[in-house]
Design an enzyme around this catalytic site. Structure first.
Site, mmCIF file in Angstrom:
data_model
loop_
_atom_site.group_PDB
_atom_site.id
_atom_site.type_symbol
_atom_site.label_atom_id
_atom_site.label_comp_id
_atom_site.label_asym_id
_atom_site.label_seq_id
_atom_site.Cartn_x
_atom_site.Cartn_y
_atom_site.Cartn_z
ATOM 1 N N GLN A 142 30.537 43.558 33.972
ATOM 2 C CA GLN A 142 29.241 43.981 34.507
ATOM 3 C C GLN A 142 28.851 45.351 33.954
ATOM 4 O O GLN A 142 29.629 46.305 34.043
ATOM 5 C CB GLN A 142 29.324 44.012 36.049
ATOM 6 C CG GLN A 142 28.010 44.311 36.728
ATOM 7 C CD GLN A 142 26.955 43.222 36.481
ATOM 8 O OE1 GLN A 142 27.219 42.038 36.615
ATOM 9 N NE2 GLN A 142 25.745 43.635 36.111
ATOM 10 N N ASP A 150 28.214 36.128 28.116
ATOM 11 C CA ASP A 150 27.020 36.967 28.223
ATOM 12 C C ASP A 150 26.258 37.007 26.896
ATOM 13 O O ASP A 150 25.117 37.457 26.847
ATOM 14 C CB ASP A 150 27.449 38.410 28.576
ATOM 15 C CG ASP A 150 26.905 38.850 29.918
ATOM 16 O OD1 ASP A 150 26.046 38.140 30.466
ATOM 17 O OD2 ASP A 150 27.330 39.911 30.403
ATOM 18 N N LYS A 175 26.836 36.325 41.327
ATOM 19 C CA LYS A 175 27.389 35.500 40.249
ATOM 20 C C LYS A 175 28.559 34.685 40.771
ATOM 21 O O LYS A 175 28.685 33.488 40.497
ATOM 22 C CB LYS A 175 27.816 36.387 39.069
ATOM 23 C CG LYS A 175 26.623 36.889 38.274
ATOM 24 C CD LYS A 175 26.943 38.001 37.294
ATOM 25 C CE LYS A 175 25.634 38.525 36.680
ATOM 26 N NZ LYS A 175 25.798 39.705 35.857
#
Ligand code: NDP
Length: 295
Positions: A98, A121, A54
């Site tokens: 994460q 997200d 990422k």
């Protein structure tokens, strides 16, 4: 006849080029560089790889990114305090924690602490609610990637019967909701199947667009799809392969070799949904930076 391949890697590259141009423009016109903060707790090897990828993807297109590593034993309080700090940091437009988190940390509490306008997200209940009622908000990256793949490939969604196999909160349910919306790139008739569905094959055979998000290697076989179907394979499964250097290889939820000989179009694994997921994270971060100009 062999199916057309829906090349997620190529579509992802096209979108990333468009984003890089947009970032240049934001810098030139507004002195604004989109910024993403990625938070990693612990040493999960797969998570470390995802986080590294990422950050690299951000760097490649001109997004500022910073990584925050907390030790495995970090307290929930420490993590929440870091998120609060990032919520107030003007150079950060997107915050990604994460997952999975260590067991002693409440994932819901963590997601709820991220400001919805920085939740790139798309997991915050506010953004999920907005998706449900068709309001503007951040869409979860994997289902958003599936929708973009379909529209960039010119697959008609309006009026199509979409069958989604899988009802998870991160893939199945959001993709079903997204394609059901009364708006362009949607307007589908959606059926959602899961492990309790009776006669799954009878339903999947009716699909104009079949989306497999199951987590079962090569479960969708040729007899489960029609000749006219467009098949999107979200699954990523490791299976043993003594012939490979690593001892394993990645396969999707669809038996690619036989299904690709029957259906109209299909996305491969790897090289399908995977590259799209990371691209939509970049997309959401740029979008968030643009929205910050309006505040
Ligand atoms: P989950 O395990 O959370 O959900 C799987 C879903 O599939 C469940 O709804 C389950 O039903 C259903 N299911 C399982 N077995 C069957 C069966 N035999 N018949 C019908 N339905 C079944 O997985 P995720 O949604 O998180 O992920 C799905 C796949 O997508 C995984 O392979 C994952 O690795 C991959 N993935 C890929 C991403 C990418 O970027 N490419 C991102 C995220 C996920 P029930 O609810 O009844 O248990």
């Amino acid at each position: 006849m062999a199916a057309t391949i829906i090349d997620g890697k190529k579509i992802a590259e096209t979108i990333q080029q468009e984003l890089a141009e947009e970032i240049k423009q934001l810098q030139a016109e507004h002195h604004l560089t989109p910024g993403l903060a990625v938070v990693l707790v612990g040493e999960n090897p797969a998570s470390k790889v995802y986080v590294r990828n990422k950050n690299k993807a951000c760097h490649d297109i001109g997004i500022y990114s910073e990584q925050h590593n907390l030790p495995q034993e970090a307290s929930e309080q420490e993590l929440l305090a870091l998120i609060q700090q990032l919520n107030h940091d003007d150079k950060i437009h997107g915050i990604l924690v994460q997952l999975p988190l260590p067991d002693h940390i409440d994932e819901h509490k963590v997601i709820n602490t991220i400001l919805p306008e920085k939740d790139v997200d798309g997991f915050h209940p506010v953004n999920i609610g907005k998706l449900m009622i068709g309001e503007k908000g951040f869409r979860p990256c994997t289902p958003f990637g599936v929708q973009k793949m379909l529209s960039y490939s010119g697959v008609p969604i309006d009026g199509a019967h979409v069958v989604v196999v899988g009802r998870s909160n991160i893939v199945g349910k959001p993709i079903a909701n997204m394609l059901l919306q009364k708006q362009p790139d949607a307007n589908a008739t959606v059926t959602v199947c899961h492990s309790r569905t009776k006669d799954l094959a009878a339903i999947t055979r009716q699909a104009d667009i079949l989306i497999a998000a199951i987590g079962q290697p090569e479960m969708i076989t040729a007899e489960m799809v029609s000749e006219n179907a467009v098949v999107i394979d979200v699954g990523v499964n490791r299976i043993e392969d003594p012939a490979s250097k690593t001892g394993y290889r990645l396969v999707g939820d669809v038996k690619f070799d036989e299904v690709s000989q029957k259906c109209k179009a299909i996305s491969p694994v790897p090289g399908g949904v995977g590259p799209m997921t990371i691209t939509m994270l970049l997309y959401n971060t740029v979008e968030s930076a643009k929205q910050s100009l309006e505040r």
